[in-house]
Motif scaffolding. Structure first.
Motif, PDB file in Angstrom:
ATOM      1  N   GLY A   1      59.865   2.533  27.740  1.00  0.00           N
ATOM      2  CA  GLY A   1      60.515   3.230  26.672  1.00  0.00           C
ATOM      3  C   GLY A   1      60.543   4.798  26.865  1.00  0.00           C
TER       4      GLY A   1
ATOM      5  N   ASP B   1      63.155   0.170  30.456  1.00  0.00           N
ATOM      6  CA  ASP B   1      63.294  -0.212  28.906  1.00  0.00           C
ATOM      7  C   ASP B   1      62.237  -0.384  28.379  1.00  0.00           C
ATOM      8  N   ARG B   2      61.192  -1.327  28.855  1.00  0.00           N
ATOM      9  CA  ARG B   2      60.029  -1.809  28.334  1.00  0.00           C
ATOM     10  C   ARG B   2      58.920  -0.514  28.119  1.00  0.00           C
TER      11      ARG B   2
ATOM     12  N   ALA C   1      64.994  -3.180  33.171  1.00  0.00           N
ATOM     13  CA  ALA C   1      64.311  -3.829  32.232  1.00  0.00           C
ATOM     14  C   ALA C   1      62.813  -3.194  32.090  1.00  0.00           C
ATOM     15  N   GLU C   2      62.087  -2.981  33.200  1.00  0.00           N
ATOM     16  CA  GLU C   2      60.670  -2.423  33.376  1.00  0.00           C
ATOM     17  C   GLU C   2      60.978  -0.798  32.642  1.00  0.00           C
TER      18      GLU C   2
ATOM     19  N   TRP D   1      65.923  -5.554  37.235  1.00  0.00           N
ATOM     20  CA  TRP D   1      64.411  -5.498  36.861  1.00  0.00           C
ATOM     21  C   TRP D   1      64.022  -4.215  36.709  1.00  0.00           C
TER      22      TRP D   1
END
Length: 135
Positions: free
Chosen positions: A60, A57-58, A54-55, A51
Motif C-alpha cells: 500500500g 496493494d497489500r 496483490a503484494e 501476485w
C-alpha cells in the motif's frame, strides 16, 4: 511463478521477444543501431502479474509524486518486502541475461537505478482517456 522464455546456462532464463520495434531518426538515432531496438517480451504469466499486484496493494505505498514530468501512480518495487528478494532474483536470472543477449552486454555490466511498479487503469493511459502516457 513463471516467465516465458528459453533456459540458458547457469539457471538463467532468456526471454524471447514477440515483437521488435526500431526507433530511428525521430528519436535522434540515425542510422539505427542495436540500442535503437525495442524488444517486447512477456516477462511473466498472468498469475505472476496478479501476485505482484496483490503484494503491491497489500504493502500500500502507491504514490503520484515520484515523477513530476510524467504523472503516474507507482511505487518503488524494492520497498515491498514480499517482492524485494524475488525481484532481485528475477533480475539476475531473467532480466539482465535477456538484456545482455539482446543488446550485446555482459550481465555483470547491468544494474538498475530505479525499479518501480506502475498502476494503470485498463483501457486508458495514466494521463487520462485519449492522451498518450510517456512513462
Amino acid at each position: 511463478l513463471r516467465s516465458e522464455g528459453m533456459p540458458a546456462s547457469g539457471g538463467e532464463r532468456i526471454l524471447l521477444p514477440y515483437r521488435t520495434l526500431v526507433a530511428g531518426a525521430p528519436f535522434g538515432i540515425d542510422p539505427p543501431n542495436e540500442l535503437a531496438r525495442v524488444h517486447l517480451c512477456r516477462c511473466w504469466d498472468p498469475a505472476t502479474c496478479a501476485w505482484v499486484v496483490a503484494e503491491a496493494d497489500r504493502f500500500g505505498a502507491w504514490t503520484t509524486d515520484r515523477h513530476r514530468s510524467v504523472p503516474t501512480t507507482d511505487m518503488e518495487a524494492l520497498r515491498v518486502p514480499a517482492l524485494e528478494g524475488w525481484l532481485r532474483a528475477e533480475t539476475a536470472r531473467c532480466l539482465f541475461p535477456t538484456l545482455a543477449r539482446l543488446y550485446g552486454f555482459h550481465p555483470c555490466h547491468l544494474h538498475y537505478h530505479d525499479l518501480f511498479i506502475v498502476r494503470y487503469a485498463a483501457g486508458e493511459g495514466q494521463a487520462g482517456p485519449g492522451r498518450a502516457c510517456e512513462a
